[in-house]
Design an enzyme around this catalytic site. Structure first.
Site, PDB file in Angstrom:
ATOM      1  N   CYS A  74       6.371 -69.447 125.124  1.00  0.00           N
ATOM      2  CA  CYS A  74       7.168 -69.704 123.923  1.00  0.00           C
ATOM      3  C   CYS A  74       6.419 -69.090 122.754  1.00  0.00           C
ATOM      4  CB  CYS A  74       7.402 -71.189 123.701  1.00  0.00           C
ATOM      5  SG  CYS A  74       8.418 -71.545 122.239  1.00  0.00           S
ATOM      6  N   HIS A 151      14.178 -62.425 130.386  1.00  0.00           N
ATOM      7  CA  HIS A 151      15.147 -62.128 129.326  1.00  0.00           C
ATOM      8  C   HIS A 151      16.072 -61.006 129.760  1.00  0.00           C
ATOM      9  CE1 HIS A 151      13.534 -64.459 125.873  1.00  0.00           C
ATOM     10  NE2 HIS A 151      12.409 -64.356 126.557  1.00  0.00           N
ATOM     11  N   GLU A 200      18.971 -69.543 124.523  1.00  0.00           N
ATOM     12  CA  GLU A 200      17.718 -69.816 125.210  1.00  0.00           C
ATOM     13  C   GLU A 200      17.942 -70.664 126.445  1.00  0.00           C
ATOM     14  OE1 GLU A 200      13.138 -71.036 124.019  1.00  0.00           O
ATOM     15  OE2 GLU A 200      14.715 -71.070 122.504  1.00  0.00           O
ATOM     16  N   CYS A 209      13.629 -67.169 118.590  1.00  0.00           N
ATOM     17  CA  CYS A 209      13.006 -67.151 119.911  1.00  0.00           C
ATOM     18  C   CYS A 209      11.963 -66.046 119.904  1.00  0.00           C
ATOM     19  CB  CYS A 209      14.048 -66.909 120.999  1.00  0.00           C
ATOM     20  SG  CYS A 209      13.353 -66.829 122.668  1.00  0.00           S
ATOM     21  N   GLY A 212      12.062 -63.862 122.984  1.00  0.00           N
ATOM     22  CA  GLY A 212      13.271 -63.044 122.908  1.00  0.00           C
ATOM     23  C   GLY A 212      13.107 -61.872 121.968  1.00  0.00           C
TER      24      GLY A 212
END
Length: 269
Positions: A74, A151, A200, A209, A212
């Site tokens: 994260c 992703h 997410e 994110c 991301g």
């Protein structure tokens, strides 16, 4: 058992941080994480972060989405934890060891090396992850990148026009992605700026994110449509992403401590 917590956020992506480095906590469970993250009956957050001792780094960061599932990385939480820790550190995550460097109002994070091979995403079967021969309701030819989390990235004319709240869950749970996937829709503004929205995995629509932003920037760089350092603008604000010659990704952006408090552990067991 009374437990201290720190509420933090990075560009509106918010976290409850529990520090178990000096004083161990009982075992975390998906149900417990989900209960703490609940915005009506718990403390409320997108992700629950637990800091623990590590044998391979300065400390370990475990990350639980608000659905209770544990994930590997994260980016926004990494900046928040860097700010909380206060000095440069190597941090063990399930996605690998990252380097955090707190700065003025935020942090820079060495997010490691991206992975592009189909089974490292992972996908259910082999395919080219630069331009995937798949599509969903007008979103097609995406790319895939793993930056600690999986992703999938779509480039669109207008990211705001995509009904991501409707199509995001469909793509997240498609059998093509055996560990589910984070869904990114991005618009290239110019060679130095990308606009991005993210569905997410395990958390839904998010204001920001970090992984991301890294995955989307690297995928755009891999396609040659942006420079090797870009600003990624999310609904919550901007992140600066650089993909260096040594193949490592650097993310820089803000983080904020919101407040501190305590809760009774048994209330959520």
């Amino acid at each position: 058992m009374r437990v201290d917590f720190t509420k933090m956020h990075g560009l509106g992506n918010d976290f409850v941080v529990l520090d178990a480095r000096a004083t161990p906590l009982p075992a975390m469970t998906p149900a417990l994480a989900k209960g703490i993250a609940d915005r009506r009956t718990g403390i409320g957050c997108d992700q629950l972060i637990v800091l623990e001792p590590s044998d391979s780094a300065d400390f370990r960061m475990r990350i639980y989405n608000c659905d209770g599932g544990e994930v590997g990385a994260c980016g926004n939480a990494s900046r928040a934890v860097a700010l909380l820790h206060g000095v440069d550190a190597n941090v063990e995550t399930a996605g690998g060891i990252i380097r955090v460097q707190p700065g003025d109002g935020g942090a820079s994070v060495d997010m490691g090396e991206p992975r592009f091979v189909w089974d490292a995403i992972p996908l259910a079967y082999p395919m080219d992850t630069l331009t995937m021969p798949v599509g969903w309701d007008g979103l097609d030819a995406p790319g895939a990148v793993n930056v600690g989390n999986p992703h999938v990235i779509f480039f669109v004319a207008d990211t705001d026009a995509v009904p991501l709240d409707q199509i995001g869950p469909q793509i997240e749970n498609d059998p093509l992605f055996p560990e589910r996937v984070n869904v990114n829709v991005a618009t290239i503004v110019d060679r130095s700026r990308i606009r991005l929205r993210v569905w997410e995995r395990g958390a839904g629509l998010t204001r920001a994110c970090g992984t991301g932003a890294c995955a989307t920037a690297v995928h755009a760089m891999r396609r040659g449509i942006v420079d090797r350092e870009v600003t990624v603008t999310l609904p919550g604000g901007d992140l600066r992403i650089a993909w260096h010659a040594d193949n490592r990704i650097e993310m820089t952006g803000p983080a904020t401590e919101s407040f501190r408090g305590t809760f009774e552990w048994d209330d959520f067991v």
